[in-house]
Design a protein around this motif. Structure first.
Motif, PDB file in Angstrom:
ATOM      1  N   ALA A   6      63.038  59.368  14.143  1.00  0.00           N
ATOM      2  CA  ALA A   6      62.426  60.516  13.199  1.00  0.00           C
ATOM      3  C   ALA A   6      61.196  60.970  13.617  1.00  0.00           C
ATOM      4  N   ASP A   7      60.546  60.579  14.838  1.00  0.00           N
ATOM      5  CA  ASP A   7      59.231  60.998  15.127  1.00  0.00           C
ATOM      6  C   ASP A   7      59.645  61.786  16.538  1.00  0.00           C
ATOM      7  N   PHE A  65      62.665  63.505  17.344  1.00  0.00           N
ATOM      8  CA  PHE A  65      63.282  64.551  17.149  1.00  0.00           C
ATOM      9  C   PHE A  65      63.178  65.187  15.605  1.00  0.00           C
ATOM     10  N   PRO A  66      63.420  66.569  15.473  1.00  0.00           N
ATOM     11  CA  PRO A  66      63.084  67.119  14.290  1.00  0.00           C
ATOM     12  C   PRO A  66      63.822  66.209  12.971  1.00  0.00           C
ATOM     13  N   ARG A  67      63.229  66.145  11.883  1.00  0.00           N
ATOM     14  CA  ARG A  67      63.555  65.432  10.993  1.00  0.00           C
ATOM     15  C   ARG A  67      65.157  65.836  10.148  1.00  0.00           C
ATOM     16  N   ARG A  68      65.199  67.118   9.824  1.00  0.00           N
ATOM     17  CA  ARG A  68      66.408  67.536   9.570  1.00  0.00           C
ATOM     18  C   ARG A  68      67.584  67.305  10.637  1.00  0.00           C
ATOM     19  N   THR A  69      67.377  67.476  11.681  1.00  0.00           N
ATOM     20  CA  THR A  69      68.536  66.962  12.812  1.00  0.00           C
ATOM     21  C   THR A  69      68.575  65.544  13.026  1.00  0.00           C
ATOM     22  N   VAL A  70      67.612  64.873  12.734  1.00  0.00           N
ATOM     23  CA  VAL A  70      67.958  63.292  12.624  1.00  0.00           C
ATOM     24  C   VAL A  70      68.745  63.110  11.261  1.00  0.00           C
ATOM     25  N   MET A  71      68.380  63.376  10.165  1.00  0.00           N
ATOM     26  CA  MET A  71      69.025  63.216   8.834  1.00  0.00           C
ATOM     27  C   MET A  71      70.525  63.738   9.053  1.00  0.00           C
ATOM     28  N   VAL A  72      70.893  64.923   9.587  1.00  0.00           N
ATOM     29  CA  VAL A  72      72.239  65.368   9.567  1.00  0.00           C
ATOM     30  C   VAL A  72      72.969  64.781  10.466  1.00  0.00           C
ATOM     31  N   GLY A  73      72.371  64.221  11.844  1.00  0.00           N
ATOM     32  CA  GLY A  73      72.914  63.568  12.971  1.00  0.00           C
ATOM     33  C   GLY A  73      73.330  62.212  12.267  1.00  0.00           C
ATOM     34  N   CYS A  74      72.402  61.614  11.439  1.00  0.00           N
ATOM     35  CA  CYS A  74      72.643  60.128  11.017  1.00  0.00           C
ATOM     36  C   CYS A  74      73.927  60.316  10.219  1.00  0.00           C
ATOM     37  N   ASP A  75      73.899  61.412   9.152  1.00  0.00           N
ATOM     38  CA  ASP A  75      75.143  61.447   8.388  1.00  0.00           C
ATOM     39  C   ASP A  75      76.402  61.801   9.049  1.00  0.00           C
ATOM     40  N   MET A  76      76.407  62.650   9.968  1.00  0.00           N
ATOM     41  CA  MET A  76      77.422  62.843  10.591  1.00  0.00           C
ATOM     42  C   MET A  76      77.945  61.468  11.322  1.00  0.00           C
ATOM     43  N   VAL A  77      77.122  60.593  11.725  1.00  0.00           N
ATOM     44  CA  VAL A  77      77.547  59.420  12.528  1.00  0.00           C
ATOM     45  C   VAL A  77      78.163  58.557  11.523  1.00  0.00           C
ATOM     46  N   ARG A  78      77.668  58.479  10.380  1.00  0.00           N
ATOM     47  CA  ARG A  78      78.137  57.648   9.287  1.00  0.00           C
ATOM     48  C   ARG A  78      79.510  58.271   8.775  1.00  0.00           C
ATOM     49  N   THR A  79      79.537  59.673   8.791  1.00  0.00           N
ATOM     50  CA  THR A  79      81.016  59.871   8.523  1.00  0.00           C
ATOM     51  C   THR A  79      81.994  59.475   9.227  1.00  0.00           C
ATOM     52  N   ALA A  80      81.790  59.767  10.631  1.00  0.00           N
ATOM     53  CA  ALA A  80      82.743  59.083  11.614  1.00  0.00           C
ATOM     54  C   ALA A  80      82.972  57.726  11.446  1.00  0.00           C
ATOM     55  N   ALA A 118      59.049  60.767   6.299  1.00  0.00           N
ATOM     56  CA  ALA A 118      58.365  61.558   6.946  1.00  0.00           C
ATOM     57  C   ALA A 118      58.401  62.958   6.645  1.00  0.00           C
ATOM     58  N   LEU A 119      59.586  63.456   6.233  1.00  0.00           N
ATOM     59  CA  LEU A 119      59.780  64.753   5.791  1.00  0.00           C
ATOM     60  C   LEU A 119      59.195  65.042   4.117  1.00  0.00           C
ATOM     61  N   LEU A 120      59.072  64.042   3.487  1.00  0.00           N
ATOM     62  CA  LEU A 120      58.700  64.257   1.913  1.00  0.00           C
ATOM     63  C   LEU A 120      57.394  64.821   1.834  1.00  0.00           C
ATOM     64  N   PRO A 121      56.219  64.359   2.731  1.00  0.00           N
ATOM     65  CA  PRO A 121      54.961  64.984   2.481  1.00  0.00           C
ATOM     66  C   PRO A 121      54.820  66.324   2.960  1.00  0.00           C
ATOM     67  N   ALA A 122      55.482  66.821   3.966  1.00  0.00           N
ATOM     68  CA  ALA A 122      55.727  68.307   4.281  1.00  0.00           C
ATOM     69  C   ALA A 122      56.380  69.220   3.425  1.00  0.00           C
ATOM     70  N   VAL A 123      57.304  68.426   2.590  1.00  0.00           N
ATOM     71  CA  VAL A 123      57.850  69.281   1.527  1.00  0.00           C
ATOM     72  C   VAL A 123      57.405  69.542   0.252  1.00  0.00           C
ATOM     73  N   ARG A 135      61.947  71.667  10.807  1.00  0.00           N
ATOM     74  CA  ARG A 135      60.685  71.563  10.939  1.00  0.00           C
ATOM     75  C   ARG A 135      60.510  71.090  12.319  1.00  0.00           C
ATOM     76  N   ALA A 136      59.633  71.201  12.959  1.00  0.00           N
ATOM     77  CA  ALA A 136      59.498  70.426  14.342  1.00  0.00           C
ATOM     78  C   ALA A 136      59.384  68.982  14.276  1.00  0.00           C
ATOM     79  N   ALA A 137      59.416  68.160  15.391  1.00  0.00           N
ATOM     80  CA  ALA A 137      59.275  66.864  15.326  1.00  0.00           C
ATOM     81  C   ALA A 137      57.755  66.482  15.299  1.00  0.00           C
TER      82      ALA A 137
END
Length: 142
Positions: A7-8, A10-25, A60-65, A127-129
């Motif tokens: 999470a630190d 790589f960009p947070r959105r990328t991590v979240m989407v990547g984790c969801d895609m891994v879990r999908t598979a 980590a994304l929550l305070p930024a949002v 957002r950037a890492a």
């Protein structure tokens, strides 16, 4: 857990989407007919491992949002929502398994991870890492 460090790195959105895609598979593989129990158990463990970087990136994304002023309230609201969602998810999941059977219920679960990835990809600004860093060539860099 070491995976939460993604999470630190790589960009947070990328991590979240990547984790969801891994879990999908992984959950999609669990839904395949005739899947023996040992690989099924391994897939469950691997799918659960993807939760750590997802949760770290989300936290980590929550305070930024929300901004620093609304962070504490947002964190409490997110915790309450997750707890209620977990209880309702157990009940709905049990009903879904009873109604559809285990394999179709697993396929439906895989679809929810895909939906989550799509919603995050389209609804969360990239957002950037942490510190604007990009990932280095190895785990020890940073």
């Amino acid at each position: 857990m070491a995976l939460a460090g993604l999470a630190d790195r790589f960009p947070r959105r990328t991590v979240m989407v990547g984790c969801d895609m891994v879990r999908t598979a992984l959950v999609g593989l669990m839904a395949l007919p005739g899947m023996p129990l040992p690989p099924l158990a391994a897939l469950v463990v691997l799918a659960q491992l993807a939760e750590a970087p997802f949760a770290a990136a989300q936290g980590a994304l929550l305070p930024a949002v929300l901004g620093e002023g609304a962070y504490a309230r947002g964190q409490r609201l997110m915790f309450i929502t997750q707890q209620i969602g977990q209880v309702l998810g157990f009940a709905a999941g049990g009903l879904l398994v009873a109604w559809l059977g285990p394999r179709p219920a697993l396929a439906a679960n895989a679809a929810t991870f895909l939906l989550s990835a799509a919603l995050i990809r389209t609804g969360v600004r990239d957002r950037a890492a942490a510190g604007g860093r990009t990932a280095g060539p190895g785990w020890g860099h940073g």
